[in-house]
Design a protein around this motif. Structure first.
Motif, PDB file in Angstrom:
ATOM      1  N   TYR A 142      25.540   5.665  57.217  1.00 29.91           N
ATOM      2  CA  TYR A 142      24.184   5.736  56.674  1.00 29.91           C
ATOM      3  C   TYR A 142      23.280   6.522  57.629  1.00 29.91           C
ATOM      4  O   TYR A 142      23.507   6.536  58.847  1.00 29.91           O
ATOM      5  CB  TYR A 142      23.604   4.343  56.496  1.00 29.91           C
ATOM      6  CG  TYR A 142      24.296   3.492  55.464  1.00 29.91           C
ATOM      7  CD1 TYR A 142      24.336   3.878  54.123  1.00 29.91           C
ATOM      8  CD2 TYR A 142      24.891   2.286  55.819  1.00 29.91           C
ATOM      9  CE1 TYR A 142      24.963   3.086  53.171  1.00 29.91           C
ATOM     10  CE2 TYR A 142      25.514   1.481  54.872  1.00 29.91           C
ATOM     11  CZ  TYR A 142      25.545   1.891  53.552  1.00 29.91           C
ATOM     12  OH  TYR A 142      26.174   1.104  52.619  1.00 29.91           O
ATOM     13  N   ALA A 143      22.257   7.121  57.081  1.00 28.22           N
ATOM     14  CA  ALA A 143      21.276   7.828  57.910  1.00 28.22           C
ATOM     15  C   ALA A 143      20.652   6.880  58.928  1.00 28.22           C
ATOM     16  O   ALA A 143      20.368   7.269  60.072  1.00 28.22           O
ATOM     17  CB  ALA A 143      20.193   8.441  57.025  1.00 28.22           C
TER      18      ALA A 143
ATOM     19  N   THR B 290      31.908   9.994  46.932  1.00 22.02           N
ATOM     20  CA  THR B 290      31.460  11.356  47.236  1.00 22.02           C
ATOM     21  C   THR B 290      32.637  12.318  47.250  1.00 22.02           C
ATOM     22  O   THR B 290      32.593  13.397  46.636  1.00 22.02           O
ATOM     23  CB  THR B 290      30.744  11.390  48.599  1.00 22.02           C
ATOM     24  OG1 THR B 290      29.563  10.594  48.535  1.00 22.02           O
ATOM     25  CG2 THR B 290      30.375  12.811  48.990  1.00 22.02           C
TER      26      THR B 290
ATOM     27  N   TYR C   2      30.795   4.386  48.939  1.00 25.71           N
ATOM     28  CA  TYR C   2      29.960   5.563  48.665  1.00 25.71           C
ATOM     29  C   TYR C   2      30.636   6.836  49.188  1.00 25.71           C
ATOM     30  O   TYR C   2      30.562   7.888  48.548  1.00 25.71           O
ATOM     31  CB  TYR C   2      28.584   5.402  49.317  1.00 25.71           C
ATOM     32  CG  TYR C   2      27.812   4.185  48.861  1.00 25.71           C
ATOM     33  CD1 TYR C   2      27.737   3.839  47.511  1.00 25.71           C
ATOM     34  CD2 TYR C   2      27.149   3.367  49.784  1.00 25.71           C
ATOM     35  CE1 TYR C   2      27.029   2.719  47.103  1.00 25.71           C
ATOM     36  CE2 TYR C   2      26.438   2.260  49.385  1.00 25.71           C
ATOM     37  CZ  TYR C   2      26.382   1.932  48.041  1.00 25.71           C
ATOM     38  OH  TYR C   2      25.678   0.818  47.634  1.00 25.71           O
TER      39      TYR C   2
ATOM     40  N   VAL D 231      25.287  10.148  55.315  1.00 23.05           N
ATOM     41  CA  VAL D 231      25.311  11.402  56.071  1.00 23.05           C
ATOM     42  C   VAL D 231      26.697  11.608  56.667  1.00 23.05           C
ATOM     43  O   VAL D 231      27.451  10.659  56.886  1.00 23.05           O
ATOM     44  CB  VAL D 231      24.252  11.419  57.199  1.00 23.05           C
ATOM     45  CG1 VAL D 231      22.847  11.430  56.622  1.00 23.05           C
ATOM     46  CG2 VAL D 231      24.430  10.235  58.150  1.00 23.05           C
TER      47      VAL D 231
ATOM     48  N   ASP E  38      24.308  14.378  48.909  1.00 18.24           N
ATOM     49  CA  ASP E  38      23.529  14.337  47.673  1.00 18.24           C
ATOM     50  C   ASP E  38      23.746  12.991  46.989  1.00 18.24           C
ATOM     51  O   ASP E  38      24.887  12.593  46.741  1.00 18.24           O
ATOM     52  CB  ASP E  38      23.984  15.478  46.760  1.00 18.24           C
ATOM     53  CG  ASP E  38      23.091  15.664  45.546  1.00 18.24           C
ATOM     54  OD1 ASP E  38      22.460  14.675  45.115  1.00 18.24           O
ATOM     55  OD2 ASP E  38      23.022  16.789  45.019  1.00 18.24           O
ATOM     56  N   SER E  39      22.669  12.297  46.680  1.00 15.29           N
ATOM     57  CA  SER E  39      22.767  10.963  46.085  1.00 15.29           C
ATOM     58  C   SER E  39      23.426  10.969  44.705  1.00 15.29           C
ATOM     59  O   SER E  39      23.897   9.936  44.233  1.00 15.29           O
ATOM     60  CB  SER E  39      21.379  10.319  45.990  1.00 15.29           C
ATOM     61  OG  SER E  39      20.520  11.093  45.168  1.00 15.29           O
TER      62      SER E  39
ATOM     63  N   SER F 239      16.560   1.140  50.237  1.00 13.84           N
ATOM     64  CA  SER F 239      17.562   2.147  49.902  1.00 13.84           C
ATOM     65  C   SER F 239      17.915   2.904  51.188  1.00 13.84           C
ATOM     66  O   SER F 239      17.269   2.727  52.225  1.00 13.84           O
ATOM     67  CB  SER F 239      17.045   3.113  48.833  1.00 13.84           C
ATOM     68  OG  SER F 239      15.943   3.853  49.325  1.00 13.84           O
ATOM     69  N   ASN F 240      18.948   3.743  51.100  1.00  9.09           N
ATOM     70  CA  ASN F 240      19.436   4.448  52.283  1.00  9.09           C
ATOM     71  C   ASN F 240      20.085   5.746  51.830  1.00  9.09           C
ATOM     72  O   ASN F 240      20.113   6.049  50.631  1.00  9.09           O
ATOM     73  CB  ASN F 240      20.432   3.560  53.045  1.00  9.09           C
ATOM     74  CG  ASN F 240      20.433   3.794  54.541  1.00  9.09           C
ATOM     75  OD1 ASN F 240      20.111   4.893  55.007  1.00  9.09           O
ATOM     76  ND2 ASN F 240      20.787   2.778  55.310  1.00  9.09           N
ATOM     77  N   GLN F 241      20.626   6.500  52.786  1.00 14.05           N
ATOM     78  CA  GLN F 241      21.281   7.765  52.451  1.00 14.05           C
ATOM     79  C   GLN F 241      22.549   7.914  53.279  1.00 14.05           C
ATOM     80  O   GLN F 241      22.595   7.513  54.449  1.00 14.05           O
ATOM     81  CB  GLN F 241      20.342   8.948  52.726  1.00 14.05           C
ATOM     82  CG  GLN F 241      20.934  10.292  52.319  1.00 14.05           C
ATOM     83  CD  GLN F 241      19.926  11.414  52.449  1.00 14.05           C
ATOM     84  OE1 GLN F 241      18.994  11.344  53.243  1.00 14.05           O
ATOM     85  NE2 GLN F 241      20.109  12.476  51.666  1.00 14.05           N
TER      86      GLN F 241
ATOM     87  N   SER G 194      23.460  15.792  54.840  1.00 13.08           N
ATOM     88  CA  SER G 194      22.955  14.644  54.102  1.00 13.08           C
ATOM     89  C   SER G 194      23.551  14.701  52.708  1.00 13.08           C
ATOM     90  O   SER G 194      23.384  15.699  51.991  1.00 13.08           O
ATOM     91  CB  SER G 194      21.425  14.672  54.034  1.00 13.08           C
ATOM     92  OG  SER G 194      20.862  14.539  55.324  1.00 13.08           O
TER      93      SER G 194
ATOM     94  N   LYS H  45      14.523   3.045  53.594  1.00  8.11           N
ATOM     95  CA  LYS H  45      13.448   3.346  52.664  1.00  8.11           C
ATOM     96  C   LYS H  45      13.107   2.075  51.880  1.00  8.11           C
ATOM     97  O   LYS H  45      13.879   1.679  50.981  1.00  8.11           O
ATOM     98  CB  LYS H  45      13.866   4.451  51.697  1.00  8.11           C
ATOM     99  CG  LYS H  45      14.246   5.746  52.382  1.00  8.11           C
ATOM    100  CD  LYS H  45      14.819   6.750  51.382  1.00  8.11           C
ATOM    101  CE  LYS H  45      15.305   8.008  52.070  1.00  8.11           C
ATOM    102  NZ  LYS H  45      15.919   8.960  51.106  1.00  8.11           N
TER     103      LYS H  45
END
Length: 264
Positions: A199-200, A161, A157, A119, A216-217, A115-117, A214, A261
């Motif tokens: 991505y982060a 957002t 994504y 930013v 929010d998922s 997984s990732n986040q 960052s 992650k």
């Protein structure tokens, strides 16, 4: 003149040359005997996969891993069109599931591995006071880069957002689309845009960008990286070996080092 001796010397030289040539040919054959494994993988995995490729080839010198990086949507289309592919690693479940529905993936060898986040980042030299996506409405923000949503998961994504925050219509005219998330990062590093969504893990690879927020998922679809072996692979045993190596602890540590992650 000793004709017999001359003939013997010529025979000896000829024999030595043949031995040397055979040795060279054997060396070439050994090199050519390597199994070529084609791994089609999302662009955001570039740095991590290059390290994993190196580690895997050291452990399995009989296998040569050939990495093909692009947006997940581009890779999906390449696979559908018959491009050489043994393993597919996507940055989104959507592209992966499309291949699954077409029965192109091996049912027993597919798994969500990372997984990732998301930013929000700017160039370090950019002095704009951008703290969160709400600031993208400001007049001082002229250009915002995201991946093309239809083919780049990171772009999808990012758009989700902005839509969730009811900002999309307010900033759509400022959007600069990129062919993959690494191009977004490049636009930011070179100052061609004011801000971008990456991505982060991508931001972590660059010394030229600053992370301001960052995301929010809950504002977008889950960021999941599925991996799988293609049904039509010409090297099923080697493909399964690499697929399993992606879940090895050494690989998980590498993914963590590059900001991902791992999913157990």
């Amino acid at each position: 003149m000793d004709v017999t001796g001359v003939r013997y010397d010529k025979l000896l030289v000829t024999t030595l040359i043949m031995v040397l040539l055979n040795g060279c040919q054997n060396g070439l054959n050994q090199e050519n005997d390597k199994v070529e494994l084609h791994v089609l993988t999302a662009a955001s995995l570039t740095d991590a996969l290059k390290q994993i490729e190196k580690d895997f080839e050291e452990a399995h010198p009989e296998i040569e891993v050939i990495l093909n990086f692009a947006s997940s949507g581009t890779l999906q289309r390449q696979i559908e069109q018959g491009a050489p592919a043994d393993i597919f690693i996507s940055a989104s479940e959507k592209e992966f599931n499309r291949l699954n529905k077409k029965d192109l993936l091996h049912a027993d060898y597919t798994k969500n591995i990372l997984s990732n986040q998301m930013v929000l980042v700017t160039n370090k030299a950019n002095k704009s006071n951008i703290q969160n996506p709400e600031d993208l409405k400001k007049d001082q923000v002229k250009r915002i880069s995201i991946g093309t949503p239809v083919s780049v998961p990171a772009g999808k994504y990012a758009k989700e957002t902005l839509e969730s925050m009811e900002l999309w219509e307010r900033v759509e005219d400022k959007i600069v689309y990129a062919k993959d998330v690494r191009q977004v990062l490049s636009y930011i590093e070179t100052g061609n845009v004011d801000v971008g969504f990456v991505y982060a893990s991508d931001a972590k690879t660059s010394s030229k960008v600053t992370i301001h927020n960052s995301i929010d998922s809950d504002l977008h679809s889950p960021i999941i990286y599925p991996a799988g072996v293609l049904k039509n692979t010409q090297h099923p045993d080697e493909a399964k070996m690499f697929y399993e190596y992606l879940q090895h602890q050494q690989s998980k540590d590498t993914f963590k080092e590059f900001g991902f992650k791992p999913i157990d």
